[in-house]
Design a protein around this motif. Structure first.
Motif, PDB file in Angstrom:
ATOM      1  N   ASN A  25       5.420   8.725  34.758  1.00 22.65           N
ATOM      2  CA  ASN A  25       4.074   9.056  35.249  1.00 22.65           C
ATOM      3  C   ASN A  25       2.971   8.242  34.586  1.00 22.65           C
ATOM      4  N   LYS A  26       3.246   6.998  34.260  1.00 18.61           N
ATOM      5  CA  LYS A  26       2.225   6.117  33.691  1.00 18.61           C
ATOM      6  C   LYS A  26       1.853   5.070  34.722  1.00 18.61           C
ATOM      7  N   LEU A  27       0.551   4.811  34.831  1.00 19.40           N
ATOM      8  CA  LEU A  27       0.049   3.793  35.754  1.00 19.40           C
ATOM      9  C   LEU A  27      -0.202   2.505  34.998  1.00 19.40           C
ATOM     10  N   CYS A  28      -0.024   1.395  35.698  1.00 19.27           N
ATOM     11  CA  CYS A  28      -0.286   0.086  35.115  1.00 19.27           C
ATOM     12  C   CYS A  28      -1.124  -0.699  36.120  1.00 19.27           C
ATOM     13  N   HIS A  29      -2.327  -1.084  35.734  1.00 19.74           N
ATOM     14  CA  HIS A  29      -3.196  -1.895  36.582  1.00 19.74           C
ATOM     15  C   HIS A  29      -2.969  -3.350  36.188  1.00 19.74           C
ATOM     16  N   VAL A  30      -2.483  -4.161  37.112  1.00 16.57           N
ATOM     17  CA  VAL A  30      -2.170  -5.556  36.799  1.00 16.57           C
ATOM     18  C   VAL A  30      -3.138  -6.475  37.527  1.00 16.57           C
ATOM     19  N   THR A  31      -3.412  -7.620  36.909  1.00 16.97           N
ATOM     20  CA  THR A  31      -4.353  -8.582  37.453  1.00 16.97           C
ATOM     21  C   THR A  31      -3.856  -9.993  37.195  1.00 16.97           C
ATOM     22  N   LYS A  32      -4.329 -10.928  38.005  1.00 14.71           N
ATOM     23  CA  LYS A  32      -4.004 -12.337  37.800  1.00 14.71           C
ATOM     24  C   LYS A  32      -5.019 -13.015  36.892  1.00 14.71           C
ATOM     25  N   GLN A  33      -6.123 -12.336  36.605  1.00 12.63           N
ATOM     26  CA  GLN A  33      -7.176 -12.931  35.795  1.00 12.63           C
ATOM     27  C   GLN A  33      -6.743 -13.058  34.337  1.00 12.63           C
ATOM     28  N   LYS A  34      -7.279 -14.082  33.682  1.00 13.81           N
ATOM     29  CA  LYS A  34      -7.016 -14.259  32.256  1.00 13.81           C
ATOM     30  C   LYS A  34      -8.104 -13.603  31.415  1.00 13.81           C
ATOM     31  N   ARG A  35      -9.340 -13.564  31.912  1.00 11.90           N
ATOM     32  CA  ARG A  35     -10.441 -12.913  31.192  1.00 11.90           C
ATOM     33  C   ARG A  35     -11.446 -12.361  32.196  1.00 11.90           C
ATOM     34  N   SER A  36     -12.347 -11.560  31.701  1.00  6.60           N
ATOM     35  CA  SER A  36     -13.330 -10.900  32.552  1.00  6.60           C
ATOM     36  C   SER A  36     -14.332 -11.912  33.107  1.00  6.60           C
ATOM     37  N   THR A  37     -14.857 -11.616  34.296  1.00  7.90           N
ATOM     38  CA  THR A  37     -15.858 -12.498  34.897  1.00  7.90           C
ATOM     39  C   THR A  37     -17.271 -12.166  34.432  1.00  7.90           C
ATOM     40  N   LEU A  38     -17.431 -11.085  33.690  1.00  9.68           N
ATOM     41  CA  LEU A  38     -18.758 -10.725  33.202  1.00  9.68           C
ATOM     42  C   LEU A  38     -19.156 -11.654  32.067  1.00  9.68           C
TER      43      LEU A  38
END
Length: 141
Positions: free
Chosen positions: A55-68
């Protein structure tokens, strides 16, 4: 582990190893490049969300760092009003303690050669009350 494949060439785009401790039970990928709630606050685009048997969620992204962009503190380089006020109050307090010390302990100050008696007077009379003074160790009735 989670593998993100491209739909056009069926080629691996990104691979996340050890994302979950237990096997992945479901995964939801983003079908359209539309921002989800909260992405504008973090600057990270979530490409897929996976869930495992524990019951653990994992949010995955292709980004290396934040765009902010990191906001740098804009300081004028000078002292602020409250810093100057604090410094002035501290100097006034030190000057007041020096004046009281000289007024109370002027007979102990003979010269700069014998500063120990002056120091004892300032410490035990001006800054701290001696323990045998009435009202310090006992109530004077």
């Amino acid at each position: 582990s989670i593998t993100l494949l491209s739909t056009s060439k069926f080629k691996r785009v990104k691979y996340w190893e050890c994302a979950h401790d237990l096997p992945v039970t479901c995964i939801a990928a983003r079908p359209l490049p539309k921002s989800l709630n909260g992405e504008e606050l973090t600057g990270v685009t979530v490409d897929a969300i996976s869930a495992s048997a524990d019951n653990k969620l994992c949010h995955v992204t292709k980004q290396k760092r934040s765009t902010l962009k990191t906001k740098r503190a804009s300081r004028s380089g000078g002292l602020g009003f409250f810093q100057i006020l604090t410094l002035v109050l501290f100097v006034i307090l030190v000057l007041f303690l020096m004046k009281v010390s000289v007024d109370v302990c002027e007979e102990e100050f003979v010269g700069f050669g014998d500063l120990m008696s002056f120091k004892e007077c300032v410490l035990h009379t001006v800054l701290w009350a001696p323990p045998d003074r009435p009202g310090v160790s006992f109530v004077p009735y």
